[in-house]
Enzyme design. Structure first.
Site, PDB file in Angstrom:
ATOM      1  CE1 TYR A 173      -3.835   2.380   0.753  1.00  0.00           C
ATOM      2  CE2 TYR A 173      -2.124   3.570   1.946  1.00  0.00           C
ATOM      3  CZ  TYR A 173      -3.375   3.534   1.354  1.00  0.00           C
ATOM      4  OH  TYR A 173      -4.161   4.649   1.377  1.00  0.00           O
ATOM      5  CD  GLU A 199      -6.088   4.517  -1.393  1.00  0.00           C
ATOM      6  OE1 GLU A 199      -7.068   4.414  -2.163  1.00  0.00           O
ATOM      7  OE2 GLU A 199      -6.191   4.421  -0.163  1.00  0.00           O
TER       8      GLU A 199
END
Ligand code: ADP
Ligand code: MG
Length: 397
Positions: free
Chosen positions: A119, A207
Site C-alpha cells: 500500500y 493512492e
C-alpha cells in the site's frame, strides 16, 4: 476532483511510473478489439467508477454475474464477455453507498503475476501542512481493516517542502515495505516520480493500492486513485478535461457552476447559510436538536440574487429535504439580497416544505420587510437556536 483509474494510470505513466498496458472501453462492441490489442495470457477487466472497493463489490443486476467489479479473464473472448456483462450495470461497493454507481466505462488491462501487494499513498496532511507518504506491507483489498485493527503496520511521514523529495525518503519506504536489492532503487525512483506528479498536478491525494512486486521482482502500479485540488483546476487545464461529470452528484455539479460551496449530505433539513463557520455551526445545532442536515451550503459573502435563487433551487431539488433553514448573518452579505433570492426561487419552483428564516445583520430590516410582504409562508426565527428548534419541530412534527 476525482478521475478514473485508467486516466490516473495514463497520467502516472507520463511521469515514468510502471503501469500495465490497457485499453478503455465505452461500448460493448469495442471490448473484443480492445482486449485483442493486449498481450495475454491473462486479462483483467475493471469497472471504472469514482469509488474504491470494486474488487469486493457486487452488482445489483443479476445478469452482471456473481463476480465483483474486477475480473480475471483467460482469453480475449472471455475478457470481452465480462466487459459486456458489467457495462451499464450498477456496482455497489463499501464506498458507493447502497445506491451504487452505474458502470459506463471498462478498463481492460494486461494481467500481472503478483508476488506481494503493498500500500502506498501521498496526501496533503492538514495537521503538518505538508505532503505525507503513507505506506504499508498490508496492501490489497483490506487496507481499511489494517488501519482499524493493526495501525502499527502503517508507516507515515511528511516531506519538508524546503528540500522536497529526497532519496532517503524513498529508501525509508523501501525498507518499511521489506524491499530488497534492485527493488530499493526502483522504489526510490518511483516515489520521486509520484511526488513530482503530486506537486506538479496539484493533487490532494494519490493512492496506489495495491502497489505490487511482480513474480519477476519488479514494482508495478496496479491500481491508482487520484484526486485533485478543485481550487487549482484553473491552472491544470489538461487535468480538468479528465472530469467525468456523470460521476458527480448532479446537485454538487450544478452548485459548482454557480460557484457555490455546496456538499450534499443524507439528512432531511436543507440549509442555506453564509460563511463556512456558520454553516458548520448550523449543521451542528440541527443535529443537537435531533435531526440531520441535508447539505452543507455556504453562499459566500458577495452572492447575488441569482446565486441565492440557484442555491435555493438546488436545496429544494433534493427529494430528502423535508424542511429548510435559512440562517444568514449579514456582514458583507446583505439580508435583503438573500430575501430577494429566496422569494424569486420560491416563485419559480414553489415551496413544498416548511421554511424557517433567521436573518441578522446588514439590511436586516429591509430583508424581513421583503419576506413579510411577499406573502410567503415563512416561519421567522430570532436566533440560531430558535431557528434550529423551529425547523426540527416542523419536520419531526
Ligand atoms: P479495488 O481497489 O477497487 O478493489 P483494484 O484495482 O485494487 O480495485 O483491484 C482489486 C484486486 O484485483 C487487486 O488487489 C489485485 O489483487 C487484483 N488486480 C487488479 N488489477 C490486476 C492486474 N492488472 N493483474 C492482476 N491482478 C489484478
Ligand atoms: Mg485497489
Amino acid at each position: 476532483m476525482n478521475i478514473h483509474e485508467y486516466q490516473a494510470k495514463q497520467l502516472l505513466r507520463s511521469y515514468g511510473a510502471p503501469v500495465s498496458d490497457g485499453r478503455v472501453v465505452l461500448r460493448a462492441e469495442e471490448a473484443k478489439t480492445a482486449a485483442g490489442g493486449l498481450d495475454g495470457p491473462l486479462w483483467v477487466v475493471k469497472a471504472q467508477i469514482h469509488a474504491g472497493g470494486r474488487g469486493k463489490g457486487s452488482f445489483k443486476e443479476a445478469d452482471a454475474g456473481e463476480k465483483g467489479g474486477v475480473r480475471l479473464a483467460k482469453s480475449v473472448e472471455e475478457a470481452a464477455e465480462e466487459a459486456k456483462k458489467m457495462l451499464g450495470k450498477t456496482l455497489v461497493t463499501h464506498q458507493t453507498g447502497p445506491a451504487g454507481k452505474q458502470v459506463n466505462r471498462i478498463y481492460i488491462e494486461e494481467g500481472s503475476d503478483i508476488e506481494t501487494e503493498l500500500y502506498l499513498a501521498l496526501l496533503v496532511d492538514r495537521v503538518t501542512s505538508r505532503v505525507s507518504f503513507v505506506c504499508s506491507t498490508e496492501g490489497g483489498m483490506d487496507i481499511e481493516e489494517v488501519a482499524a485493527s493493526t495501525p502499527e503496520k502503517i508507516l507515515s511521514f511528511s516531506v519538508d517542502p524546503a528540500t522536497g523529495y529526497q532519496a532517503f525518503h524513498g529508501r525509508r519506504i523501501a525498507f518499511a515495505l521489506g524491499l530488497e536489492g534492485a527493488q530499493v532503487k526502483q522504489c526510490v525512483k518511483l516515489m520521486g516520480q509520484l511526488y513530482t506528479a503530486f506537486i506538479e498536478r496539484d493533487m490532494e491525494m494519490l493512492e496506489i493500492n495495491p502497489l505490487i512486486v511482480t513474480d519477476k521482482g519488479d514494482l508495478k502500479v496496479l491500481d491508482a486513485k487520484l484526486s485533485f485540488d478543485g481550487n487549482a483546476l484553473y491552472r491544470q487545464s489538461d487535468v480538468a478535461e479528465l472530469r467525468d461529470e456523470t460521476e458527480e452528484d448532479p446537485k454538487e455539479l450544478q452548485a459548482s457552476k454557480y460557484d457555490l460551496n455546496y456538499i450534499a449530505l443524507d439528512g432531511e433539513i436543507g440549509c442555506m447559510v453564509n460563511g463556512a463557520g456558520l454553516a458548520m455551526a448550523t449543521m451542528d445545532i440541527i443535529k443537537l436538536n435531533g435531526a440531520e442536515p441535508a447539505n452543507f451550503l455556504d453562499v459566500g459573502g458577495g452572492a447575488t440574487k441569482e446565486k441565492v435563487t440557484e442555491a435555493f433551487k438546488i436545496i429544494t431539488s433534493d427529494k430528502n429535504v423535508k424542511g429548510i433553514l435559512v440562517n444568514i448573518f449579514g456582514g458583507i452579505m446583505r439580508c435583503d439580497v438573500i430575501a430577494e433570492g429566496v422569494i424569486a426561487a420560491v416563485k419559480e419552483v414553489g415551496l413544498q416544505v416548511p421554511l424557517v428564516v433567521r436573518l441578522e445583520g446588514t439590511n436586516v430590516e429591509q430583508g424581513k420587510k421583503l419576506i413579510n410582504e411577499s406573502g410567503l409562508n415563512v416561519i421567522a426565527a430570532d436566533d440560531l437556536k430558535d431557528g434550529a428548534q423551529k425547523i426540527v419541530a416542523e419536520v419531526k412534527g
